[in-house]
Scaffold this motif. Sequence first.
Motif, PDB file in Angstrom:
ATOM      1  N   UNK A 303       0.818  -1.203   0.000  1.00  0.00           N
ATOM      2  CA  UNK A 303       0.000   0.000   0.000  1.00  0.00           C
ATOM      3  C   UNK A 303       0.849   1.249   0.000  1.00  0.00           C
ATOM      4  N   UNK A 304       0.178   2.401  -0.121  1.00  0.00           N
ATOM      5  CA  UNK A 304       0.902   3.665  -0.174  1.00  0.00           C
ATOM      6  C   UNK A 304       0.903   4.338   1.188  1.00  0.00           C
ATOM      7  N   UNK A 305       2.000   5.019   1.480  1.00  0.00           N
ATOM      8  CA  UNK A 305       2.172   5.793   2.703  1.00  0.00           C
ATOM      9  C   UNK A 305       2.759   7.140   2.307  1.00  0.00           C
ATOM     10  N   UNK A 306       2.193   8.228   2.879  1.00  0.00           N
ATOM     11  CA  UNK A 306       2.667   9.561   2.563  1.00  0.00           C
ATOM     12  C   UNK A 306       3.317  10.227   3.751  1.00  0.00           C
ATOM     13  N   UNK A 307       4.177  11.186   3.450  1.00  0.00           N
ATOM     14  CA  UNK A 307       4.815  11.990   4.489  1.00  0.00           C
ATOM     15  C   UNK A 307       4.601  13.462   4.136  1.00  0.00           C
ATOM     16  N   UNK A 308       4.313  14.328   5.139  1.00  0.00           N
ATOM     17  CA  UNK A 308       4.575  14.079   6.566  1.00  0.00           C
ATOM     18  C   UNK A 308       3.391  13.555   7.369  1.00  0.00           C
ATOM     19  N   UNK A 309       2.279  13.185   6.752  1.00  0.00           N
ATOM     20  CA  UNK A 309       1.119  12.752   7.555  1.00  0.00           C
ATOM     21  C   UNK A 309       1.278  11.333   8.091  1.00  0.00           C
ATOM     22  N   UNK A 310       1.990  10.460   7.330  1.00  0.00           N
ATOM     23  CA  UNK A 310       2.155   9.048   7.702  1.00  0.00           C
ATOM     24  C   UNK A 310       0.794   8.434   8.039  1.00  0.00           C
ATOM     25  N   UNK A 311      -0.136   8.603   7.136  1.00  0.00           N
ATOM     26  CA  UNK A 311      -1.516   8.149   7.357  1.00  0.00           C
ATOM     27  C   UNK A 311      -1.740   6.825   6.640  1.00  0.00           C
TER      28      UNK A 311
END
Length: 479
Positions: A303-311
């Motif tokens: 799956x995908x993970x984004x920064x800076x939210x780390x959601x």
Amino acid sequence: MNPSIRLKSHFALLLIFISFTVNSGVACVEIPDIIDPPAQEPPDAGTANLPDAGDRDSGIPQPDAGDLGNDGGSIDAGTADTTRPTVLTTFPLNESTQVKLDTKIRVAFSEPMNRPTVSMSIQPPVKGINLTWDTQDSEATLTFTNLLKENTRYTLTIEGEDRAANALENPKSFFFTTGGPAPDMQPPTILATTPADSKIGVNRDTLIEVVFSEPMSKPETEAAFAVISPAGLNNSTMTWNPAATVLTVRLAAAPPYGSQVVWQVSTHARDAVGNMLEQTKQQGFRIVREGVATFDFDPATSGSVGAPSYYRPNFIYNLATLGDTAENESKRLFLGFLVSGLPEDLTLIRQATLRWWTSAQQGNPHENLGHLMLEHVNIGNELEASHFGDNPALIADYHALSLNSAIIVPPNTIGRPGTVDITSWFQSDWLLRNERNHRTQYRLRFSSQTDGDNISDILISDVETDPKLATLEILYEYP
């Protein structure tokens, strides 16, 4: 006053003072103010000094941000050696005939031996015996000052222990017969073959080796050799050792996967003086088989993970993105696989192919964010869930160090599906399969985190368009 007495009296008064103040509830002991440590920035995808997989190339695996695998146990001091050594081979081979009178006897052991415990006796007795060793203490050579007797059968008996005091395993006795002026009337025999009869899982490029009991007539013996099946392998290349006792056959072509190779040496084979082989020798072996397995992506590590939210709210694949969003969120795509379905006895990973599906694109990530890079990572048993960016394990996974140099993925290879050869990476994971719980994991990211323009530059994978986010195809060999 004696200094030691003064010290004791002061210490006693201190104890009385502390006891009094505690019991009376008066806090008379001054405690220094606690100073908070300097505040640290949270890990950020754009911070240059983070242990980011894209900032440096390291072959040292990052501590696992998922399942650390630390059971608190003590360090294993190792297992005592209780395996008994064996004799791997002798020269001359057991049952050899027409052995030269000045021959040297060589004995190869399965492991280093304790020299003082090793003895070799020969019957009938021979005078002037000299025993020497190689530097590893795993091969001994027996030489004689005098020539051996003609037309004599000698028996060699070996005793000894390895360095762990394990006694030599049977068989420990071997015999050979010397040649002489008397006419050689004894027919030759086949002492050993490689591959062994009925062996399975033999490599396709194998050589066939036939060891005879005495020097052979090369032309007649080569003519007596034939491959019975499969067809088309008889135009083989044949070579001999200098003593003309070992015939090596290189097959004309690689046999098909899983085929049964049957060969024979007929009674037309003759020794150097014309004695024929008494019986036709026919043997066979099975070539290694080929298998293919395809594994769907593992939702727990994909799956995908984004920064800076780390959601990352859950493990469900609905939509996966890769690039940067209109909020300048830097998205990375993880692709993990659980490969416990592969046979444990496989002998070779021939090819590993990663495929992932891209349903759509927004903006121009390849132009604005640089190279698309595929990285080999190890994130443990799951890509942890996080609703508010407060899970340190997920942050560590996002920034996990790459285990190898990244593969640059050209834009023209992305599609439905995009395909990348990851054979060497998967081979290393397979060697460590027990430590990694039969998992292999990869990460896609662009070389630039974001271009900061508040415009989406992303690749999109959508479950409605492409139900499978990714697959891993493994081509392998097994016995």
